[in-house]
Design a protein around this motif. Structure first.
Motif, PDB file in Angstrom:
ATOM      1  N   HIS A 286     -14.575  -5.713 -17.077  1.00 22.30           N
ATOM      2  CA  HIS A 286     -15.755  -6.591 -17.036  1.00 22.30           C
ATOM      3  C   HIS A 286     -16.682  -6.288 -18.209  1.00 22.30           C
ATOM      4  O   HIS A 286     -17.157  -7.200 -18.887  1.00 22.30           O
ATOM      5  CB  HIS A 286     -16.518  -6.425 -15.724  1.00 22.30           C
ATOM      6  CG  HIS A 286     -15.704  -6.721 -14.513  1.00 22.30           C
ATOM      7  ND1 HIS A 286     -16.151  -6.426 -13.252  1.00 22.30           N
ATOM      8  CD2 HIS A 286     -14.476  -7.274 -14.360  1.00 22.30           C
ATOM      9  CE1 HIS A 286     -15.219  -6.774 -12.364  1.00 22.30           C
ATOM     10  NE2 HIS A 286     -14.200  -7.288 -13.021  1.00 22.30           N
ATOM     11  N   ARG A 287     -16.919  -4.995 -18.463  1.00 23.30           N
ATOM     12  CA  ARG A 287     -17.766  -4.605 -19.601  1.00 23.30           C
ATOM     13  C   ARG A 287     -17.131  -5.043 -20.915  1.00 23.30           C
ATOM     14  O   ARG A 287     -17.816  -5.529 -21.812  1.00 23.30           O
ATOM     15  CB  ARG A 287     -17.997  -3.096 -19.594  1.00 23.30           C
ATOM     16  CG  ARG A 287     -18.974  -2.624 -18.530  1.00 23.30           C
ATOM     17  CD  ARG A 287     -19.365  -1.159 -18.731  1.00 23.30           C
ATOM     18  NE  ARG A 287     -18.219  -0.252 -18.752  1.00 23.30           N
ATOM     19  CZ  ARG A 287     -17.673   0.287 -17.665  1.00 23.30           C
ATOM     20  NH1 ARG A 287     -18.167   0.014 -16.465  1.00 23.30           N
ATOM     21  NH2 ARG A 287     -16.651   1.106 -17.768  1.00 23.30           N
ATOM     22  N   PHE A 288     -15.825  -4.883 -21.026  1.00 25.08           N
ATOM     23  CA  PHE A 288     -15.113  -5.275 -22.246  1.00 25.08           C
ATOM     24  C   PHE A 288     -15.262  -6.772 -22.497  1.00 25.08           C
ATOM     25  O   PHE A 288     -15.654  -7.187 -23.591  1.00 25.08           O
ATOM     26  CB  PHE A 288     -13.634  -4.889 -22.128  1.00 25.08           C
ATOM     27  CG  PHE A 288     -12.767  -5.460 -23.209  1.00 25.08           C
ATOM     28  CD1 PHE A 288     -12.910  -5.053 -24.524  1.00 25.08           C
ATOM     29  CD2 PHE A 288     -11.796  -6.402 -22.909  1.00 25.08           C
ATOM     30  CE1 PHE A 288     -12.105  -5.585 -25.530  1.00 25.08           C
ATOM     31  CE2 PHE A 288     -10.983  -6.933 -23.902  1.00 25.08           C
ATOM     32  CZ  PHE A 288     -11.145  -6.518 -25.220  1.00 25.08           C
ATOM     33  N   TYR A 289     -14.984  -7.604 -21.495  1.00 26.48           N
ATOM     34  CA  TYR A 289     -15.081  -9.055 -21.682  1.00 26.48           C
ATOM     35  C   TYR A 289     -16.517  -9.478 -21.971  1.00 26.48           C
ATOM     36  O   TYR A 289     -16.746 -10.356 -22.807  1.00 26.48           O
ATOM     37  CB  TYR A 289     -14.501  -9.794 -20.481  1.00 26.48           C
ATOM     38  CG  TYR A 289     -13.009  -9.600 -20.333  1.00 26.48           C
ATOM     39  CD1 TYR A 289     -12.147  -9.838 -21.396  1.00 26.48           C
ATOM     40  CD2 TYR A 289     -12.453  -9.162 -19.133  1.00 26.48           C
ATOM     41  CE1 TYR A 289     -10.782  -9.639 -21.275  1.00 26.48           C
ATOM     42  CE2 TYR A 289     -11.086  -8.976 -18.998  1.00 26.48           C
ATOM     43  CZ  TYR A 289     -10.253  -9.214 -20.072  1.00 26.48           C
ATOM     44  OH  TYR A 289      -8.898  -9.029 -19.956  1.00 26.48           O
ATOM     45  N   ALA A 290     -17.488  -8.854 -21.328  1.00 16.50           N
ATOM     46  CA  ALA A 290     -18.894  -9.166 -21.608  1.00 16.50           C
ATOM     47  C   ALA A 290     -19.241  -8.821 -23.056  1.00 16.50           C
ATOM     48  O   ALA A 290     -19.984  -9.564 -23.719  1.00 16.50           O
ATOM     49  CB  ALA A 290     -19.810  -8.427 -20.642  1.00 16.50           C
ATOM     50  N   SER A 291     -18.685  -7.726 -23.580  1.00 12.10           N
ATOM     51  CA  SER A 291     -18.954  -7.342 -24.971  1.00 12.10           C
ATOM     52  C   SER A 291     -18.404  -8.359 -25.959  1.00 12.10           C
ATOM     53  O   SER A 291     -18.848  -8.426 -27.105  1.00 12.10           O
ATOM     54  CB  SER A 291     -18.373  -5.951 -25.272  1.00 12.10           C
ATOM     55  OG  SER A 291     -16.970  -6.009 -25.494  1.00 12.10           O
TER      56      SER A 291
ATOM     57  N   ARG B   1     -11.888  -3.930 -11.603  1.00 17.02           N
ATOM     58  CA  ARG B   1     -11.720  -3.558 -13.014  1.00 17.02           C
ATOM     59  C   ARG B   1     -13.070  -3.591 -13.746  1.00 17.02           C
ATOM     60  O   ARG B   1     -13.299  -4.409 -14.636  1.00 17.02           O
ATOM     61  CB  ARG B   1     -10.738  -4.501 -13.689  1.00 17.02           C
ATOM     62  CG  ARG B   1      -9.328  -4.446 -13.140  1.00 17.02           C
ATOM     63  CD  ARG B   1      -8.438  -5.405 -13.929  1.00 17.02           C
ATOM     64  NE  ARG B   1      -7.156  -5.596 -13.333  1.00 17.02           N
ATOM     65  CZ  ARG B   1      -6.117  -4.777 -13.481  1.00 17.02           C
ATOM     66  NH1 ARG B   1      -6.239  -3.695 -14.220  1.00 17.02           N
ATOM     67  NH2 ARG B   1      -4.973  -5.046 -12.905  1.00 17.02           N
ATOM     68  N   THR B   2     -13.952  -2.674 -13.402  1.00 11.99           N
ATOM     69  CA  THR B   2     -15.301  -2.692 -13.975  1.00 11.99           C
ATOM     70  C   THR B   2     -15.287  -2.456 -15.487  1.00 11.99           C
ATOM     71  O   THR B   2     -16.106  -3.033 -16.206  1.00 11.99           O
ATOM     72  CB  THR B   2     -16.209  -1.671 -13.273  1.00 11.99           C
ATOM     73  OG1 THR B   2     -15.605  -0.385 -13.332  1.00 11.99           O
ATOM     74  CG2 THR B   2     -16.422  -2.065 -11.809  1.00 11.99           C
ATOM     75  N   ALA B   3     -14.382  -1.635 -15.986  1.00  7.72           N
ATOM     76  CA  ALA B   3     -14.298  -1.424 -17.440  1.00  7.72           C
ATOM     77  C   ALA B   3     -13.882  -2.722 -18.133  1.00  7.72           C
ATOM     78  O   ALA B   3     -14.396  -3.044 -19.208  1.00  7.72           O
ATOM     79  CB  ALA B   3     -13.318  -0.305 -17.767  1.00  7.72           C
TER      80      ALA B   3
ATOM     81  N   ARG C 200      -9.462  -5.899 -28.218  1.00  3.68           N
ATOM     82  CA  ARG C 200     -10.448  -6.735 -28.907  1.00  3.68           C
ATOM     83  C   ARG C 200      -9.756  -7.660 -29.911  1.00  3.68           C
ATOM     84  O   ARG C 200     -10.061  -8.849 -29.995  1.00  3.68           O
ATOM     85  CB  ARG C 200     -11.480  -5.851 -29.603  1.00  3.68           C
ATOM     86  CG  ARG C 200     -12.581  -6.634 -30.296  1.00  3.68           C
ATOM     87  CD  ARG C 200     -13.699  -5.708 -30.740  1.00  3.68           C
ATOM     88  NE  ARG C 200     -14.350  -5.041 -29.619  1.00  3.68           N
ATOM     89  CZ  ARG C 200     -15.333  -5.564 -28.895  1.00  3.68           C
ATOM     90  NH1 ARG C 200     -15.792  -6.765 -29.187  1.00  3.68           N
ATOM     91  NH2 ARG C 200     -15.854  -4.904 -27.881  1.00  3.68           N
TER      92      ARG C 200
ATOM     93  N   GLN D 177     -19.109 -14.643 -20.092  1.00  5.85           N
ATOM     94  CA  GLN D 177     -20.150 -14.549 -19.081  1.00  5.85           C
ATOM     95  C   GLN D 177     -19.543 -14.731 -17.694  1.00  5.85           C
ATOM     96  O   GLN D 177     -18.682 -15.593 -17.505  1.00  5.85           O
ATOM     97  CB  GLN D 177     -21.199 -15.628 -19.310  1.00  5.85           C
ATOM     98  CG  GLN D 177     -21.912 -15.487 -20.635  1.00  5.85           C
ATOM     99  CD  GLN D 177     -22.871 -16.627 -20.891  1.00  5.85           C
ATOM    100  OE1 GLN D 177     -22.977 -17.565 -20.117  1.00  5.85           O
ATOM    101  NE2 GLN D 177     -23.592 -16.534 -21.996  1.00  5.85           N
TER     102      GLN D 177
END
Length: 158
Positions: free
Chosen positions: A139-144, A135-137, A109, A148
């Motif tokens: 994807h969640r990290f970048y979305a947080s 890399r689904t984790a 972050r 987009q």
């Protein structure tokens, strides 16, 4: 946590950077490196050539993040000029890695916040990145962080 130091990578950082790049199954399979090639002074010549090319290009920055004098993260920032968005320059972020024993500690972050700040300072109007669909984790990290999934990327291996 101690203060993170962000700096442009030097030649001596290449073995540590390669070790971070290969420290997951998606990247290791893509790189096709043997375990003995992953660290140390005997890094594959292709990595050295890649480092030299990035280092010589004024539109690319290979960044190392240090904690207590040790490399703990890396990313490549590429500045891309263009005509779209009224001639805006964009930053492409690639090869974001945090050393595996420190993942989940907020380093990623802080790295992304630093990169976005660099883009703003340079006058970029857009920051973009790609991440492997597996890399689904990530994807969640970048979305947080506010990224987009606005486009579908495609690649052709040569």
């Amino acid at each position: 946590m101690s203060e993170l130091i962000f700096r442009v990578a030097c030649r001596a950082d290449v073995p540590a950077i390669v070790a971070m790049l290969l420290d997951d199954e998606v990247a290791a399979a893509r790189e096709q490196a043997q375990p003995a090639e992953r660290t140390g002074e005997e890094v594959d010549a292709a990595y050295w050539a890649g480092f030299e090319a990035v280092d010589a290009d004024p539109r690319n920055e290979l960044i190392v993040v240090e904690l207590d004098g040790e490399p703990v993260g890396t990313m490549q920032l590429t500045f891309i000029p263009g005509l779209s968005r009224r001639g805006a320059e964009r930053m492409q972020i690639e090869a974001v890695r945090v050393r595996s024993d420190l993942r989940g500690e907020g380093i990623g972050r802080r790295m992304m916040d630093w990169a976005v700040h660099q883009a703003r300072e340079r006058g970029c109007r857009l920051v973009q990145l790609t991440t492997d669909k597996r890399r689904t984790a990530a994807h969640r990290f970048y979305a947080s962080l506010g990224f987009q999934a606005s486009h579908e990327g495609m690649k052709l291996s040569l």
